[in-house]
Enzyme design. Structure first.
Site, PDB file in Angstrom:
ATOM      1  CD  GLU A  39     120.758  15.939 -32.749  1.00  0.00           C
ATOM      2  OE1 GLU A  39     121.295  14.880 -33.063  1.00  0.00           O
ATOM      3  OE2 GLU A  39     119.656  15.997 -32.183  1.00  0.00           O
ATOM      4  CG  ASN A  40     118.357  18.910 -34.363  1.00  0.00           C
ATOM      5  OD1 ASN A  40     118.558  18.912 -33.155  1.00  0.00           O
ATOM      6  ND2 ASN A  40     117.974  17.831 -35.013  1.00  0.00           N
ATOM      7  CG  HIS A  68     118.975  14.494 -36.167  1.00  0.00           C
ATOM      8  ND1 HIS A  68     118.116  14.007 -37.118  1.00  0.00           N
ATOM      9  CD2 HIS A  68     118.248  14.618 -35.037  1.00  0.00           C
ATOM     10  CE1 HIS A  68     116.908  13.863 -36.599  1.00  0.00           C
ATOM     11  NE2 HIS A  68     116.959  14.232 -35.327  1.00  0.00           N
TER      12      HIS A  68
HETATM   13 FE   LIG Z   1     118.337  17.486 -31.485  1.00  0.00          FE
HETATM   14 FE   LIG Z   2     119.208  14.028 -31.163  1.00  0.00          FE
END
Ligand SMILES: [Fe+2]
Ligand SMILES: [Fe+2]
Length: 268
Positions: A39-40, A68
Protein backbone atom coordinates in the site's frame (compact mmCIF):
# COMPACT_ATOMS: atom_id res chain seq x y z
CA UNK A 1 4.85 -25.51 3.42
CA UNK A 2 6.47 -22.21 4.24
CA UNK A 3 5.23 -18.77 3.37
CA UNK A 4 6.74 -15.34 3.92
CA UNK A 5 4.63 -12.29 4.55
CA UNK A 6 6.32 -8.91 4.05
CA UNK A 7 5.08 -5.83 5.97
CA UNK A 8 4.11 -2.61 4.14
CA UNK A 9 6.71 -1.84 1.44
CA UNK A 10 7.52 1.90 1.68
CA UNK A 11 8.80 3.70 -1.42
CA UNK A 12 11.94 3.01 -3.43
CA UNK A 13 14.01 1.90 -0.40
CA UNK A 14 11.33 -0.66 0.47
CA UNK A 15 11.19 -2.01 -3.07
CA UNK A 16 15.00 -2.20 -3.16
CA UNK A 17 15.01 -4.15 0.12
CA UNK A 18 12.55 -6.69 -1.31
CA UNK A 19 14.57 -7.04 -4.51
CA UNK A 20 17.83 -7.67 -2.68
CA UNK A 21 16.77 -9.52 0.48
CA UNK A 22 13.90 -11.70 -0.77
CA UNK A 23 16.01 -14.07 -2.91
CA UNK A 24 18.20 -14.77 0.16
CA UNK A 25 15.18 -15.43 2.37
CA UNK A 26 13.64 -17.68 -0.27
CA UNK A 27 16.78 -19.79 -0.26
CA UNK A 28 17.37 -19.71 3.51
CA UNK A 29 13.81 -20.70 4.49
CA UNK A 30 12.97 -22.76 1.37
CA UNK A 31 9.90 -20.55 0.88
CA UNK A 32 6.99 -21.80 -1.18
CA UNK A 33 4.95 -18.59 -1.39
CA UNK A 34 5.47 -14.88 -0.72
CA UNK A 35 2.82 -12.27 0.08
CA UNK A 36 3.58 -8.56 0.59
CA UNK A 37 1.57 -5.53 1.58
CA UNK A 38 2.22 -2.91 -1.12
CA UNK A 39 0.00 0.00 0.00
CA UNK A 40 2.95 2.39 0.42
CA UNK A 41 5.16 1.17 -2.43
CA UNK A 42 4.73 4.22 -4.73
CA UNK A 43 6.63 7.09 -3.08
CA UNK A 44 5.16 6.04 0.27
CA UNK A 45 1.55 6.44 -0.87
CA UNK A 46 -0.40 3.88 -2.85
CA UNK A 47 0.68 1.61 -5.68
CA UNK A 48 0.82 1.71 -9.48
CA UNK A 49 1.01 -1.13 -12.05
CA UNK A 50 4.72 -0.29 -12.52
CA UNK A 51 5.48 -0.62 -8.80
CA UNK A 52 3.44 -3.82 -8.58
CA UNK A 53 5.39 -5.18 -11.57
CA UNK A 54 8.66 -4.47 -9.77
CA UNK A 55 7.45 -6.23 -6.63
CA UNK A 56 6.20 -9.27 -8.55
CA UNK A 57 9.48 -9.58 -10.44
CA UNK A 58 11.36 -9.47 -7.14
CA UNK A 59 9.62 -12.76 -6.27
CA UNK A 60 6.40 -11.73 -4.51
CA UNK A 61 3.41 -13.86 -5.52
CA UNK A 62 0.51 -11.78 -4.15
CA UNK A 63 0.25 -8.10 -3.13
CA UNK A 64 -2.22 -6.91 -0.48
CA UNK A 65 -3.16 -3.32 0.36
CA UNK A 66 -5.01 -1.10 2.82
CA UNK A 67 -6.19 2.45 3.49
CA UNK A 68 -3.63 3.97 1.05
CA UNK A 69 -5.26 1.99 -1.78
CA UNK A 70 -6.56 5.04 -3.69
CA UNK A 71 -3.50 7.34 -3.38
CA UNK A 72 -2.43 6.69 -7.01
CA UNK A 73 -5.17 6.79 -9.64
CA UNK A 74 -3.41 4.11 -11.75
CA UNK A 75 -4.41 1.59 -9.07
CA UNK A 76 -7.69 1.17 -10.95
CA UNK A 77 -5.85 -0.79 -13.64
CA UNK A 78 -4.54 -3.21 -10.98
CA UNK A 79 -7.97 -3.55 -9.38
CA UNK A 80 -9.56 -4.36 -12.73
CA UNK A 81 -6.90 -6.53 -14.36
CA UNK A 82 -4.48 -8.03 -11.84
CA UNK A 83 -5.78 -11.08 -9.92
CA UNK A 84 -2.58 -11.15 -7.82
CA UNK A 85 -3.45 -7.74 -6.34
CA UNK A 86 -5.95 -7.63 -3.45
CA UNK A 87 -7.78 -4.76 -1.79
CA UNK A 88 -9.57 -4.90 1.58
CA UNK A 89 -12.57 -7.21 1.30
CA UNK A 90 -14.90 -4.95 3.26
CA UNK A 91 -15.43 -2.19 0.68
CA UNK A 92 -19.05 -1.75 -0.33
CA UNK A 93 -20.32 -4.13 -3.02
CA UNK A 94 -19.49 -3.16 -6.66
CA UNK A 95 -16.15 -1.49 -5.81
CA UNK A 96 -13.61 -2.80 -8.35
CA UNK A 97 -11.10 -5.44 -7.28
CA UNK A 98 -11.08 -8.48 -5.02
CA UNK A 99 -10.66 -8.97 -1.28
CA UNK A 100 -9.49 -12.55 -1.62
CA UNK A 101 -7.94 -14.86 -4.18
CA UNK A 102 -6.97 -18.49 -4.72
CA UNK A 103 -3.48 -19.24 -5.98
CA UNK A 104 -1.55 -22.37 -6.94
CA UNK A 105 1.69 -23.26 -5.22
CA UNK A 106 4.18 -25.41 -7.08
CA UNK A 107 7.69 -25.87 -5.77
CA UNK A 108 9.71 -28.85 -6.87
CA UNK A 109 12.51 -27.83 -4.48
CA UNK A 110 10.43 -28.40 -1.37
CA UNK A 111 8.67 -31.42 -2.85
CA UNK A 112 5.34 -29.79 -3.73
CA UNK A 113 4.93 -31.53 -7.08
CA UNK A 114 1.17 -31.35 -7.44
CA UNK A 115 -0.18 -27.81 -7.19
CA UNK A 116 -1.49 -26.91 -3.72
CA UNK A 117 -4.11 -24.17 -3.38
CA UNK A 118 -3.56 -21.23 -1.04
CA UNK A 119 -6.17 -18.58 -0.37
CA UNK A 120 -5.16 -15.03 0.56
CA UNK A 121 -7.60 -12.62 2.16
CA UNK A 122 -7.14 -8.89 2.86
CA UNK A 123 -9.45 -6.98 5.22
CA UNK A 124 -9.34 -3.58 6.91
CA UNK A 125 -10.20 -2.58 10.47
CA UNK A 126 -12.62 0.20 11.43
CA UNK A 127 -11.25 1.47 14.75
CA UNK A 128 -9.42 4.80 14.15
CA UNK A 129 -9.71 4.05 10.41
CA UNK A 130 -11.94 5.27 7.55
CA UNK A 131 -15.36 3.59 7.82
CA UNK A 132 -15.87 0.47 5.71
CA UNK A 133 -18.30 -2.46 5.96
CA UNK A 134 -17.95 -4.76 8.98
CA UNK A 135 -14.77 -6.82 8.47
CA UNK A 136 -15.79 -9.42 11.08
CA UNK A 137 -19.00 -10.56 9.40
CA UNK A 138 -17.65 -10.30 5.86
CA UNK A 139 -14.39 -12.14 6.60
CA UNK A 140 -16.19 -14.93 8.48
CA UNK A 141 -18.46 -15.49 5.47
CA UNK A 142 -15.60 -15.29 2.97
CA UNK A 143 -13.46 -17.77 4.94
CA UNK A 144 -16.35 -20.25 4.95
CA UNK A 145 -16.45 -20.08 1.14
CA UNK A 146 -12.67 -20.27 0.77
CA UNK A 147 -12.51 -23.37 3.01
CA UNK A 148 -14.57 -25.24 0.41
CA UNK A 149 -11.51 -24.82 -1.88
CA UNK A 150 -8.56 -25.04 0.52
CA UNK A 151 -7.68 -25.12 4.21
CA UNK A 152 -4.50 -23.12 3.60
CA UNK A 153 -5.63 -19.54 4.12
CA UNK A 154 -3.52 -16.46 4.86
CA UNK A 155 -5.12 -13.23 6.12
CA UNK A 156 -3.60 -9.72 6.11
CA UNK A 157 -5.70 -7.64 8.52
CA UNK A 158 -4.87 -3.99 7.92
CA UNK A 159 -5.88 -2.21 11.11
CA UNK A 160 -4.79 0.29 13.74
CA UNK A 161 -6.17 -0.96 17.06
CA UNK A 162 -4.50 -3.96 18.69
CA UNK A 163 -7.79 -5.04 20.30
CA UNK A 164 -9.58 -5.12 16.94
CA UNK A 165 -6.72 -7.10 15.41
CA UNK A 166 -6.57 -9.68 18.21
CA UNK A 167 -10.36 -10.08 18.34
CA UNK A 168 -10.53 -10.52 14.55
CA UNK A 169 -7.80 -13.16 14.61
CA UNK A 170 -9.40 -14.98 17.56
CA UNK A 171 -12.65 -15.14 15.59
CA UNK A 172 -10.79 -16.91 12.76
CA UNK A 173 -8.78 -19.27 14.99
CA UNK A 174 -9.01 -22.78 13.59
CA UNK A 175 -10.54 -21.48 10.34
CA UNK A 176 -7.42 -19.99 8.73
CA UNK A 177 -3.69 -20.77 8.77
CA UNK A 178 -2.50 -17.30 9.76
CA UNK A 179 -3.64 -13.78 10.52
CA UNK A 180 -0.91 -11.15 10.33
CA UNK A 181 -1.63 -7.48 10.95
CA UNK A 182 -0.34 -4.50 8.96
CA UNK A 183 -0.79 -0.70 8.91
CA UNK A 184 0.93 0.53 12.11
CA UNK A 185 4.41 -0.01 10.54
CA UNK A 186 5.65 -1.10 13.99
CA UNK A 187 6.53 -4.79 14.35
CA UNK A 188 5.04 -6.36 17.46
CA UNK A 189 6.63 -9.18 19.49
CA UNK A 190 3.48 -11.25 20.13
CA UNK A 191 3.86 -13.96 17.48
CA UNK A 192 2.04 -17.10 18.61
CA UNK A 193 -0.12 -20.00 17.50
CA UNK A 194 -3.65 -19.90 18.90
CA UNK A 195 -5.23 -23.10 20.32
CA UNK A 196 -7.14 -23.81 17.07
CA UNK A 197 -3.92 -23.74 15.00
CA UNK A 198 -3.95 -20.19 13.58
CA UNK A 199 -0.61 -18.35 13.58
CA UNK A 200 -0.88 -14.74 14.68
CA UNK A 201 1.20 -11.55 14.78
CA UNK A 202 -0.44 -8.19 15.59
CA UNK A 203 1.78 -6.26 13.17
CA UNK A 204 4.42 -7.36 10.69
CA UNK A 205 6.15 -3.95 10.70
CA UNK A 206 7.24 -2.21 7.49
CA UNK A 207 9.85 -2.67 4.79
CA UNK A 208 11.76 0.52 4.13
CA UNK A 209 13.86 3.20 5.85
CA UNK A 210 13.72 2.86 9.64
CA UNK A 211 15.72 6.04 10.41
CA UNK A 212 12.37 7.80 10.07
CA UNK A 213 8.86 8.17 11.46
CA UNK A 214 7.09 5.10 10.02
CA UNK A 215 9.18 5.41 6.82
CA UNK A 216 8.95 9.22 6.32
CA UNK A 217 11.59 11.91 6.98
CA UNK A 218 11.57 12.78 10.67
CA UNK A 219 11.67 16.61 10.52
CA UNK A 220 8.48 17.33 8.51
CA UNK A 221 6.49 14.92 10.71
CA UNK A 222 7.85 16.63 13.81
CA UNK A 223 7.04 20.09 12.37
CA UNK A 224 3.49 18.95 11.64
CA UNK A 225 3.05 17.76 15.25
CA UNK A 226 4.56 20.97 16.65
CA UNK A 227 2.74 23.46 14.41
CA UNK A 228 -0.33 21.57 13.08
CA UNK A 229 0.63 22.97 9.64
CA UNK A 230 0.53 20.65 6.61
CA UNK A 231 3.93 19.36 5.48
CA UNK A 232 5.26 17.26 2.62
CA UNK A 233 6.26 13.88 4.03
CA UNK A 234 9.09 12.55 1.85
CA UNK A 235 10.16 8.92 2.14
CA UNK A 236 13.29 8.67 4.34
CA UNK A 237 16.50 6.94 3.14
CA UNK A 238 18.51 5.30 5.87
CA UNK A 239 18.55 2.09 7.91
CA UNK A 240 16.54 0.09 5.38
CA UNK A 241 15.03 -3.13 6.72
CA UNK A 242 12.69 -5.83 5.47
CA UNK A 243 10.08 -6.70 8.09
CA UNK A 244 7.68 -9.62 8.07
CA UNK A 245 7.06 -13.14 9.26
CA UNK A 246 7.73 -16.68 8.05
CA UNK A 247 4.92 -19.13 8.71
CA UNK A 248 5.14 -22.88 8.42
CA UNK A 249 1.82 -24.55 7.61
CA UNK A 250 0.85 -28.21 7.71
CA UNK A 251 -0.64 -29.42 4.45
CA UNK A 252 -3.46 -30.45 4.08
CA UNK A 253 -4.83 -29.56 7.57
CA UNK A 254 -3.94 -25.87 7.03
CA UNK A 255 -2.88 -25.53 10.66
CA UNK A 256 0.18 -23.44 11.47
CA UNK A 257 3.20 -25.27 12.86
CA UNK A 258 5.48 -22.28 13.44
CA UNK A 259 5.61 -18.50 13.11
CA UNK A 260 8.82 -16.54 13.17
CA UNK A 261 9.25 -12.78 12.91
CA UNK A 262 11.65 -11.46 10.28
CA UNK A 263 13.72 -8.27 10.46
CA UNK A 264 16.56 -8.14 7.93
CA UNK A 265 18.88 -5.20 7.35
CA UNK A 266 19.55 -4.23 3.74
CA UNK A 267 23.24 -3.62 4.44
CA UNK A 268 24.51 -6.61 6.35
FE1 LIG B 1 1.20 1.25 5.50
FE1 LIG C 1 -2.30 1.62 6.17
Amino acid sequence: MKILFIGDIVGEPGRRAVKIILPKLREQHALDFVIANGENSAGGSGITPKMAGEIFSAGVDVITSGDHLWDQKEVMELLQNEPRFLRPLNYPANVPGHGSGLFEIKNSKSGIQNPVLIAVLNAQGRTFMPPLENPFSLAAEEVKLLREQTKIIFVDFHAEATSEKIAFARMLDGQVSAVVGTHTHVQTADEQIFPGGTAYLTDAGFTGPHESVLGREIQPVLTRFRTAMPQRFEVARNDVKLHGAVIEIDNPSGKAVKIQRVSENLNG
